[in-house]
Design a protein around this motif. Structure first.
Motif, mmCIF file in Angstrom:
data_model
loop_
_atom_site.group_PDB
_atom_site.id
_atom_site.type_symbol
_atom_site.label_atom_id
_atom_site.label_comp_id
_atom_site.label_asym_id
_atom_site.label_seq_id
_atom_site.Cartn_x
_atom_site.Cartn_y
_atom_site.Cartn_z
ATOM 1 N N ASP A 177 0.827 -1.210 0.000
ATOM 2 C CA ASP A 177 0.000 0.000 0.000
ATOM 3 C C ASP A 177 0.862 1.262 0.000
ATOM 4 N N LEU A 178 2.029 1.212 0.671
ATOM 5 C CA LEU A 178 2.926 2.369 0.658
ATOM 6 C C LEU A 178 3.402 2.670 -0.754
ATOM 7 N N VAL A 179 3.744 1.618 -1.492
ATOM 8 C CA VAL A 179 4.189 1.803 -2.875
ATOM 9 C C VAL A 179 3.079 2.427 -3.708
ATOM 10 N N ARG A 180 1.882 1.911 -3.574
ATOM 11 C CA ARG A 180 0.768 2.436 -4.365
ATOM 12 C C ARG A 180 0.489 3.902 -4.022
ATOM 13 N N LEU A 181 0.581 4.237 -2.736
ATOM 14 C CA LEU A 181 0.333 5.611 -2.315
ATOM 15 C C LEU A 181 1.390 6.555 -2.877
ATOM 16 N N ILE A 182 2.643 6.158 -2.809
ATOM 17 C CA ILE A 182 3.731 6.990 -3.337
ATOM 18 C C ILE A 182 3.611 7.131 -4.851
ATOM 19 N N MET A 183 3.330 6.029 -5.524
ATOM 20 C CA MET A 183 3.182 6.077 -6.981
ATOM 21 C C MET A 183 2.057 7.033 -7.374
ATOM 22 N N ASP A 237 0.923 9.618 -5.593
ATOM 23 C CA ASP A 237 1.246 10.998 -5.238
ATOM 24 C C ASP A 237 2.270 11.631 -6.178
ATOM 25 N N PHE A 238 3.183 10.820 -6.719
ATOM 26 C CA PHE A 238 4.261 11.366 -7.547
ATOM 27 C C PHE A 238 4.081 11.043 -9.039
ATOM 28 N N ALA A 239 2.911 10.585 -9.405
ATOM 29 C CA ALA A 239 2.685 10.165 -10.795
ATOM 30 C C ALA A 239 2.895 11.306 -11.784
ATOM 31 N N ASP A 240 2.598 12.527 -11.356
ATOM 32 C CA ASP A 240 2.670 13.657 -12.281
ATOM 33 C C ASP A 240 4.006 14.389 -12.238
ATOM 34 N N GLN A 241 4.915 13.963 -11.368
ATOM 35 C CA GLN A 241 6.214 14.647 -11.303
ATOM 36 C C GLN A 241 7.156 14.027 -12.330
ATOM 37 N N THR A 242 7.298 14.695 -13.457
ATOM 38 C CA THR A 242 8.129 14.183 -14.545
ATOM 39 C C THR A 242 9.215 15.163 -14.978
ATOM 40 N N GLU A 243 9.196 16.382 -14.418
ATOM 41 C CA GLU A 243 10.165 17.383 -14.841
ATOM 42 C C GLU A 243 11.575 17.076 -14.355
ATOM 43 N N ARG A 244 11.687 16.400 -13.207
ATOM 44 C CA ARG A 244 13.003 16.049 -12.660
ATOM 45 C C ARG A 244 12.847 14.757 -11.864
ATOM 46 N N PRO A 245 13.959 14.102 -11.525
ATOM 47 C CA PRO A 245 13.862 12.845 -10.774
ATOM 48 C C PRO A 245 13.207 13.035 -9.409
ATOM 49 N N VAL A 246 12.443 12.027 -8.997
ATOM 50 C CA VAL A 246 11.890 11.991 -7.648
ATOM 51 C C VAL A 246 12.965 11.411 -6.741
ATOM 52 N N ARG A 247 13.434 12.205 -5.800
ATOM 53 C CA ARG A 247 14.501 11.782 -4.899
ATOM 54 C C ARG A 247 13.889 11.083 -3.694
ATOM 55 N N VAL A 248 14.168 9.793 -3.581
ATOM 56 C CA VAL A 248 13.535 8.930 -2.569
ATOM 57 C C VAL A 248 14.594 8.372 -1.638
ATOM 58 N N ILE A 249 14.260 8.286 -0.337
ATOM 59 C CA ILE A 249 15.106 7.544 0.592
ATOM 60 C C ILE A 249 14.239 6.587 1.396
ATOM 61 N N ASP A 250 14.669 5.339 1.436
ATOM 62 C CA ASP A 250 13.989 4.265 2.166
ATOM 63 C C ASP A 250 14.818 3.972 3.417
ATOM 64 N N ILE A 251 14.231 4.161 4.586
ATOM 65 C CA ILE A 251 14.954 4.005 5.842
ATOM 66 C C ILE A 251 14.610 2.665 6.476
ATOM 67 N N GLY A 252 15.634 1.812 6.645
ATOM 68 C CA GLY A 252 15.426 0.455 7.150
ATOM 69 C C GLY A 252 14.968 -0.455 6.035
#
Length: 285
Positions: A100-106, A108-123
């Motif tokens: 569900d976290l993946v689906r929520l992030i996908m 929320d950021f589906a429309d951000q295409t102008e530059r890379p989405v900078r992601v950090i996964d902790i743990g």
């Protein structure tokens, strides 16, 4: 020896006795899929077994399952968001709820295409979140932290196998929570959140075979990792960046308060398919 799938499936189902019949049948399907590439439809149609198959040691496999060793450890892999990940007792087995976290992030950021989405996964553990986001989120730039070198090695193998670009680093979030290490659009974490007092209600296949360090927190401070993740996010998220965490259903409102107290906006609790509080999303102001 069975020559078609259905008799073997029935034999496996009968011999897996440590679980209810419905679970045993699902495990039998998983075994036939893993070892012979046979889907449920193949079993139900009683298709012939592969002529060139190599028979695994079914006796040993059944023995391990009946000791309640997780089937994911027996076959060495699990499926997360349609991708096959290596797992072992060194990492937490990815759960469907975490998808569900993946689906929520996908979303929320589906429309951000102008530059890379900078992601950090902790743990990161097995790397399931980091690798999946690197694969499916357009133009993503993914970093992942874990305190365990063994887990990081496995996560790197999963990234290599699945052709995902992820930068893995050994870091303890409790040690770097107050540090500014970069700028991220998305912080995501599925930290340890099961209290020690809850262990008595947990199944043997979790308690005996999954790593304590990835599961448990002290009852005296059950939100220790959420405070650290929230502090890290406050220091390292970009303007309007978002933090996502999976949570203990018992502490939904308390976890929300951790982010509220640190000035995050639009802090929301999301429920899982069972109607239980399962994740929190918080936006930096």
């Amino acid at each position: 020896m069975a020559l078609t799938t259905r008799p073997l499936y029935q034999q496996l189902s009968r011999n897996i006795t440590a679980y209810p019949p419905e679970e045993a049948r699902e495990m039998a399907f998983m075994l036939l899929d893993h070892y012979f590439g046979l889907r449920k439809a193949d079993v139900l149609a009683d298709k012939p077994l592969p002529a060139n198959r190599t028979e695994p040691d079914w006796f040993r496999i059944i023995e391990r399952l009946n000791r309640q060793e997780p089937i994911q450890h027996v076959i060495g892999t699990t499926i997360f968001c349609g991708l096959e990940f290596e797992v072992s007792p060194d990492v937490l087995i990815p759960r469907p709820e975490t998808e569900d976290l993946v689906r929520l992030i996908m979303h929320d950021f589906a429309d951000q295409t102008e530059r890379p989405v900078r992601v950090i996964d902790i743990g990161t553990g097995s790397g399931c979140l980091a690798v999946t986001l690197a694969r499916f989120l357009p133009q993503s730039d993914v970093t992942a932290y874990d305190v365990s070198e063994v887990a990081l090695a496995m996560a790197q193998r999963n990234a290599d196998k699945l052709n995902a670009e992820v930068t893995f680093q050994k870091q303890d979030i409790l040690a770097v929570a107050q540090q500014q290490v970069g700028t991220f659009d998305c912080v995501v974490s599925n930290p340890p959140y099961v209290t020690r007092s809850e262990a008595a209600q947990m199944d043997k296949n979790v308690l005996d075979y999954e790593p304590d360090v990835a599961l448990f927190v002290d009852d005296a401070d059950p939100l220790i990792f959420y405070k650290a993740v929230a502090d890290f996010a406050a220091h390292n998220l970009s303007e309007a960046g978002v933090c996502y965490v999976e949570i203990n259903e018992r502490f939904g409102e308390a976890t929300k308060a951790v982010f509220d107290e640190r000035g995050f906006q639009n802090v929301q609790i999301f429920k899982d398919i069972h109607g239980k509080d399962r994740s929190v999303r918080a936006t930096k102001n």
